[in-house]
Design a protein around this motif. Structure first.
Motif, mmCIF file in Angstrom:
data_model
loop_
_atom_site.group_PDB
_atom_site.id
_atom_site.type_symbol
_atom_site.label_atom_id
_atom_site.label_comp_id
_atom_site.label_asym_id
_atom_site.label_seq_id
_atom_site.Cartn_x
_atom_site.Cartn_y
_atom_site.Cartn_z
ATOM 1 N N UNK A 121 -2.146 16.615 14.387
ATOM 2 C CA UNK A 121 -2.535 15.369 13.747
ATOM 3 C C UNK A 121 -3.787 15.557 12.889
ATOM 4 N N UNK A 122 -4.791 16.252 13.406
ATOM 5 C CA UNK A 122 -6.010 16.498 12.635
ATOM 6 C C UNK A 122 -5.661 17.235 11.346
ATOM 7 N N UNK A 123 -4.842 18.260 11.472
ATOM 8 C CA UNK A 123 -4.449 19.059 10.301
ATOM 9 C C UNK A 123 -3.731 18.202 9.259
ATOM 10 N N UNK A 157 0.871 -1.164 0.000
ATOM 11 C CA UNK A 157 0.000 0.000 0.000
ATOM 12 C C UNK A 157 0.914 1.221 0.000
ATOM 13 N N UNK A 158 0.406 2.319 -0.467
ATOM 14 C CA UNK A 158 1.081 3.600 -0.332
ATOM 15 C C UNK A 158 0.640 4.127 1.026
ATOM 16 N N UNK A 159 1.527 4.071 2.010
ATOM 17 C CA UNK A 159 1.128 4.397 3.380
ATOM 18 C C UNK A 159 1.754 5.694 3.858
ATOM 19 N N UNK A 160 0.974 6.429 4.615
ATOM 20 C CA UNK A 160 1.459 7.599 5.328
ATOM 21 C C UNK A 160 1.296 7.290 6.805
ATOM 22 N N UNK A 161 2.415 7.219 7.508
ATOM 23 C CA UNK A 161 2.361 6.985 8.950
ATOM 24 C C UNK A 161 2.291 8.337 9.643
ATOM 25 N N UNK A 162 1.266 8.524 10.430
ATOM 26 C CA UNK A 162 1.060 9.782 11.150
ATOM 27 C C UNK A 162 1.158 9.526 12.635
ATOM 28 N N UNK A 163 2.115 10.181 13.260
ATOM 29 C CA UNK A 163 2.312 10.006 14.701
ATOM 30 C C UNK A 163 2.615 11.350 15.351
ATOM 31 N N UNK A 164 1.866 12.371 14.974
ATOM 32 C CA UNK A 164 2.078 13.703 15.549
ATOM 33 C C UNK A 164 1.854 13.662 17.050
ATOM 34 N N UNK A 165 2.523 14.553 17.721
ATOM 35 C CA UNK A 165 2.430 14.565 19.179
ATOM 36 C C UNK A 165 1.245 15.369 19.692
ATOM 37 N N UNK A 166 0.686 16.246 18.875
ATOM 38 C CA UNK A 166 -0.473 17.011 19.333
ATOM 39 C C UNK A 166 -1.686 16.680 18.480
ATOM 40 N N UNK A 188 -14.156 12.912 13.631
ATOM 41 C CA UNK A 188 -15.016 13.809 12.850
ATOM 42 C C UNK A 188 -14.361 14.162 11.520
ATOM 43 N N UNK A 189 -13.052 14.373 11.525
ATOM 44 C CA UNK A 189 -12.341 14.701 10.290
ATOM 45 C C UNK A 189 -12.416 13.548 9.288
ATOM 46 N N UNK A 190 -12.276 12.338 9.780
ATOM 47 C CA UNK A 190 -12.338 11.164 8.905
ATOM 48 C C UNK A 190 -13.745 11.017 8.326
ATOM 49 N N UNK A 191 -14.761 11.152 9.179
ATOM 50 C CA UNK A 191 -16.150 11.034 8.729
ATOM 51 C C UNK A 191 -16.469 12.136 7.730
ATOM 52 N N UNK A 192 -16.057 13.376 8.039
ATOM 53 C CA UNK A 192 -16.339 14.511 7.152
ATOM 54 C C UNK A 192 -15.698 14.321 5.778
ATOM 55 N N UNK A 193 -14.541 13.669 5.743
ATOM 56 C CA UNK A 193 -13.850 13.442 4.469
ATOM 57 C C UNK A 193 -14.463 12.279 3.688
#
Length: 160
Positions: A61-63, A48-57, A88-93
């Protein structure tokens, strides 16, 4: 000629990668193990073309997740979805998601371990080792509550 072209197109299409965002707490053991499991799956079933997101705030992370969904034409999100904002961001998208934490109920399908079985195995292990005094320290909500209740029930059933 047409059959050859169809074969080439089929090979090209089979190589098209799904774009998936993986949200994990990379600073924790569980998040790293989830990421490792996803990578192992991809190695055996096609990348898969993956983006790993592990922001600390949470705000960052939402942004980043929203930007990635818009920019990358994301097929889905697999992650430890701990935040109502991220949910909510995932659902909205309009993107499909799978929650690998199950800590909160956001309505996504959930994949997680059987915490009741973990509590039972922990209690059984301690009893088998001859330990006779027990304590459980953890949150009483969510999966930790399930684990603690199961641990306590198993010990009571064993006569403690």
């Amino acid at each position: 000629m047409e059959r050859a072209l169809a074969g080439i197109l089929e090979r090209i299409m089979s190589r098209v990668q799904e774009r998936v965002i993986v949200i994990v707490a990379a600073n924790g053991f569980y998040g790293r193990e989830v990421a490792k499991g996803i990578i192992d799956y991809c190695r055996s079933h096609g990348w898969w073309d993956m983006l790993f997101e592990a922001s600390t705030t949470e705000l960052l992370m939402v942004k980043r997740v929203l930007a990635a969904i818009e920019k990358r034409k994301t097929a889905g999100v697999i992650g430890q979805i701990h935040s109502p904002r991220i949910a909510q961001a995932i659902v909205a998208a309009g993107v499909k998601a799978v929650d690998v934490s199950g800590r909160f109920e956001f309505g996504f399908p959930v994949v997680r371990c059987d915490y009741r079985a973990v509590g039972e195995m922990a209690a059984a292990h301690l009893v088998e080792r001859g330990i006779r005094e027990f304590a459980y320290y953890g949150d009483t909500r969510g999966y930790e509550g399930e684990l603690g209740e199961s641990f306590e029930r198993c010990l009571k059933d064993a006569g403690f």
